[in-house]
Design a protein around this motif. Structure first.
Motif, PDB file in Angstrom:
ATOM      1  N   VAL A   1       6.798  -1.130 -12.055  1.00 33.40           N
ATOM      2  CA  VAL A   1       7.397  -0.099 -11.191  1.00 33.40           C
ATOM      3  C   VAL A   1       6.393   0.307 -10.118  1.00 33.40           C
ATOM      4  O   VAL A   1       6.729   0.386  -8.928  1.00 33.40           O
ATOM      5  CB  VAL A   1       7.842   1.139 -12.004  1.00 33.40           C
ATOM      6  CG1 VAL A   1       8.341   2.251 -11.080  1.00 33.40           C
ATOM      7  CG2 VAL A   1       8.903   0.766 -13.028  1.00 33.40           C
ATOM      8  N   LEU A   2       5.151   0.551 -10.520  1.00 34.73           N
ATOM      9  CA  LEU A   2       4.121   0.985  -9.572  1.00 34.73           C
ATOM     10  C   LEU A   2       3.813  -0.097  -8.545  1.00 34.73           C
ATOM     11  O   LEU A   2       3.622   0.197  -7.358  1.00 34.73           O
ATOM     12  CB  LEU A   2       2.855   1.397 -10.329  1.00 34.73           C
ATOM     13  CG  LEU A   2       3.029   2.551 -11.327  1.00 34.73           C
ATOM     14  CD1 LEU A   2       1.724   2.830 -12.055  1.00 34.73           C
ATOM     15  CD2 LEU A   2       3.578   3.797 -10.660  1.00 34.73           C
ATOM     16  N   ALA A   3       3.807  -1.355  -8.981  1.00 41.03           N
ATOM     17  CA  ALA A   3       3.558  -2.470  -8.057  1.00 41.03           C
ATOM     18  C   ALA A   3       4.705  -2.597  -7.058  1.00 41.03           C
ATOM     19  O   ALA A   3       4.486  -2.830  -5.861  1.00 41.03           O
ATOM     20  CB  ALA A   3       3.366  -3.776  -8.827  1.00 41.03           C
TER      21      ALA A   3
ATOM     22  N   HIS B   1       6.657  -0.173  -6.075  1.00 46.57           N
ATOM     23  CA  HIS B   1       6.531   0.990  -5.198  1.00 46.57           C
ATOM     24  C   HIS B   1       5.492   0.731  -4.107  1.00 46.57           C
ATOM     25  O   HIS B   1       5.749   0.961  -2.917  1.00 46.57           O
ATOM     26  CB  HIS B   1       6.147   2.224  -6.035  1.00 46.57           C
ATOM     27  CG  HIS B   1       6.068   3.476  -5.248  1.00 46.57           C
ATOM     28  ND1 HIS B   1       4.871   4.034  -4.857  1.00 46.57           N
ATOM     29  CD2 HIS B   1       7.046   4.283  -4.765  1.00 46.57           C
ATOM     30  CE1 HIS B   1       5.119   5.141  -4.177  1.00 46.57           C
ATOM     31  NE2 HIS B   1       6.415   5.317  -4.100  1.00 46.57           N
ATOM     32  N   ALA B   2       4.338   0.238  -4.498  1.00 49.60           N
ATOM     33  CA  ALA B   2       3.262  -0.036  -3.529  1.00 49.60           C
ATOM     34  C   ALA B   2       3.692  -1.099  -2.523  1.00 49.60           C
ATOM     35  O   ALA B   2       3.440  -0.967  -1.318  1.00 49.60           O
ATOM     36  CB  ALA B   2       1.998  -0.471  -4.269  1.00 49.60           C
ATOM     37  N   ARG B   3       4.342  -2.145  -3.005  1.00 47.29           N
ATOM     38  CA  ARG B   3       4.785  -3.230  -2.113  1.00 47.29           C
ATOM     39  C   ARG B   3       5.846  -2.732  -1.135  1.00 47.29           C
ATOM     40  O   ARG B   3       5.820  -3.057   0.052  1.00 47.29           O
ATOM     41  CB  ARG B   3       5.331  -4.373  -2.957  1.00 47.29           C
ATOM     42  CG  ARG B   3       5.691  -5.593  -2.160  1.00 47.29           C
ATOM     43  CD  ARG B   3       6.093  -6.705  -3.096  1.00 47.29           C
ATOM     44  NE  ARG B   3       6.423  -7.890  -2.347  1.00 47.29           N
ATOM     45  CZ  ARG B   3       7.106  -8.896  -2.825  1.00 47.29           C
ATOM     46  NH1 ARG B   3       7.515  -8.871  -4.084  1.00 47.29           N
ATOM     47  NH2 ARG B   3       7.382  -9.932  -2.084  1.00 47.29           N
ATOM     48  N   ALA B   4       6.799  -1.958  -1.628  1.00 52.22           N
ATOM     49  CA  ALA B   4       7.862  -1.428  -0.767  1.00 52.22           C
ATOM     50  C   ALA B   4       7.281  -0.507   0.300  1.00 52.22           C
ATOM     51  O   ALA B   4       7.659  -0.581   1.479  1.00 52.22           O
ATOM     52  CB  ALA B   4       8.910  -0.695  -1.607  1.00 52.22           C
ATOM     53  N   LEU B   5       6.351   0.344  -0.091  1.00 46.93           N
ATOM     54  CA  LEU B   5       5.689   1.220   0.880  1.00 46.93           C
ATOM     55  C   LEU B   5       4.929   0.410   1.928  1.00 46.93           C
ATOM     56  O   LEU B   5       5.033   0.679   3.128  1.00 46.93           O
ATOM     57  CB  LEU B   5       4.720   2.178   0.176  1.00 46.93           C
ATOM     58  CG  LEU B   5       5.312   3.401  -0.498  1.00 46.93           C
ATOM     59  CD1 LEU B   5       4.211   4.160  -1.243  1.00 46.93           C
ATOM     60  CD2 LEU B   5       6.026   4.300   0.495  1.00 46.93           C
ATOM     61  N   ALA B   6       4.186  -0.574   1.470  1.00 44.89           N
ATOM     62  CA  ALA B   6       3.399  -1.406   2.388  1.00 44.89           C
ATOM     63  C   ALA B   6       4.292  -2.159   3.369  1.00 44.89           C
ATOM     64  O   ALA B   6       3.899  -2.394   4.516  1.00 44.89           O
ATOM     65  CB  ALA B   6       2.532  -2.391   1.599  1.00 44.89           C
ATOM     66  N   ASP B   7       5.498  -2.518   2.925  1.00 47.49           N
ATOM     67  CA  ASP B   7       6.437  -3.236   3.788  1.00 47.49           C
ATOM     68  C   ASP B   7       7.260  -2.293   4.669  1.00 47.49           C
ATOM     69  O   ASP B   7       8.125  -2.751   5.413  1.00 47.49           O
ATOM     70  CB  ASP B   7       7.375  -4.097   2.941  1.00 47.49           C
ATOM     71  CG  ASP B   7       6.672  -5.310   2.350  1.00 47.49           C
ATOM     72  OD1 ASP B   7       5.527  -5.607   2.742  1.00 47.49           O
ATOM     73  OD2 ASP B   7       7.284  -5.975   1.484  1.00 47.49           O
ATOM     74  N   GLY B   8       7.025  -0.985   4.537  1.00 49.64           N
ATOM     75  CA  GLY B   8       7.721  -0.023   5.389  1.00 49.64           C
ATOM     76  C   GLY B   8       9.138   0.304   4.958  1.00 49.64           C
ATOM     77  O   GLY B   8       9.925   0.823   5.758  1.00 49.64           O
ATOM     78  N   LEU B   9       9.471   0.045   3.707  1.00 50.19           N
ATOM     79  CA  LEU B   9      10.813   0.366   3.220  1.00 50.19           C
ATOM     80  C   LEU B   9      10.920   1.843   2.881  1.00 50.19           C
ATOM     81  O   LEU B   9       9.924   2.503   2.582  1.00 50.19           O
ATOM     82  CB  LEU B   9      11.141  -0.465   1.983  1.00 50.19           C
ATOM     83  CG  LEU B   9      11.175  -1.974   2.176  1.00 50.19           C
ATOM     84  CD1 LEU B   9      11.457  -2.663   0.849  1.00 50.19           C
ATOM     85  CD2 LEU B   9      12.225  -2.366   3.216  1.00 50.19           C
ATOM     86  N   GLU B  10      12.134   2.338   2.884  1.00 51.90           N
ATOM     87  CA  GLU B  10      12.390   3.712   2.469  1.00 51.90           C
ATOM     88  C   GLU B  10      12.410   3.727   0.947  1.00 51.90           C
ATOM     89  O   GLU B  10      13.301   3.161   0.313  1.00 51.90           O
ATOM     90  CB  GLU B  10      13.737   4.171   3.031  1.00 51.90           C
ATOM     91  CG  GLU B  10      14.068   5.605   2.726  1.00 51.90           C
ATOM     92  CD  GLU B  10      15.429   5.994   3.286  1.00 51.90           C
ATOM     93  OE1 GLU B  10      16.054   6.870   2.668  1.00 51.90           O
ATOM     94  OE2 GLU B  10      15.858   5.423   4.312  1.00 51.90           O
TER      95      GLU B  10
ATOM     96  N   GLU C   1      17.350   1.010  -7.895  1.00 51.65           N
ATOM     97  CA  GLU C   1      16.434   1.670  -8.830  1.00 51.65           C
ATOM     98  C   GLU C   1      15.629   0.616  -9.569  1.00 51.65           C
ATOM     99  O   GLU C   1      16.179  -0.401 -10.006  1.00 51.65           O
ATOM    100  CB  GLU C   1      17.229   2.489  -9.838  1.00 51.65           C
ATOM    101  CG  GLU C   1      16.386   3.079 -10.956  1.00 51.65           C
ATOM    102  CD  GLU C   1      17.236   3.753 -12.034  1.00 51.65           C
ATOM    103  OE1 GLU C   1      16.669   4.024 -13.105  1.00 51.65           O
ATOM    104  OE2 GLU C   1      18.440   3.989 -11.822  1.00 51.65           O
ATOM    105  N   VAL C   2      14.327   0.867  -9.719  1.00 49.74           N
ATOM    106  CA  VAL C   2      13.467   0.043 -10.569  1.00 49.74           C
ATOM    107  C   VAL C   2      12.917   0.987 -11.625  1.00 49.74           C
ATOM    108  O   VAL C   2      12.270   1.985 -11.289  1.00 49.74           O
ATOM    109  CB  VAL C   2      12.332  -0.629  -9.761  1.00 49.74           C
ATOM    110  CG1 VAL C   2      11.451  -1.459 -10.680  1.00 49.74           C
ATOM    111  CG2 VAL C   2      12.913  -1.491  -8.642  1.00 49.74           C
TER     112      VAL C   2
END
Length: 131
Positions: free
Chosen positions: A76-78, A80-89, A113-114
């Motif tokens: 889940v944390l990985a 989250h980090a990847r989605a943030l880094a890719d600029g996703l909401e 949801e993850v």
């Protein structure tokens, strides 16, 4: 009886398909060039069908989402980090009695949801289990 497919209506089929391929490992099994439909498989028997939304004014109901259950909080944390880094909401990490989870807005206004459930919850969901 086994659930074998989900059909989602989205405005941009190929963009939404690319999201599910990139973040969840789905494999595109239909004509990749089609703007009208994409058929994706997860390798475990679930087919995700994405079809072009015919009426753009139609929206999913509030709270509608697609959920992915993972085995570890680290996953889940990985994500989250990847989605943030890719600029996703993406939401903040949520921790409650249902587990550790994040929500992400996929292309096509599909909420995803993850979730990693607590070990106790995962252990008690077996078929025919008696506690």
């Amino acid at each position: 009886m086994k659930l074998n497919h989900i059909d989602l209506q989205v405005p941009d089929v190929q963009r939404t398909a690319a999201f599910f391929e990139r973040y969840f490992g789905f494999e595109h099994t239909s004509n990749r060039a089609s703007p009208a439909i994409a058929i994706l498989e997860d390798g475990a028997g679930l087919v995700l069908v994405l079809q072009r939304l015919k009426r753009p004014e139609e929206k999913y109901p509030e709270g509608f989402h697609v959920g992915f259950l993972v085995d570890a909080v680290e996953t889940v944390l990985a994500f989250h980090a990847r989605a943030l880094a890719d600029g996703l909401e993406v939401s903040e990490v949520i921790r409650n009695n249902r587990g550790t989870m994040v929500y992400c807005q996929a292309p096509g206004a599909v909420l995803v949801e993850v979730n990693a459930r607590p070990v106790r919850a995962r252990d008690s969901v077996g078929v025919g289990r008696v506690d």
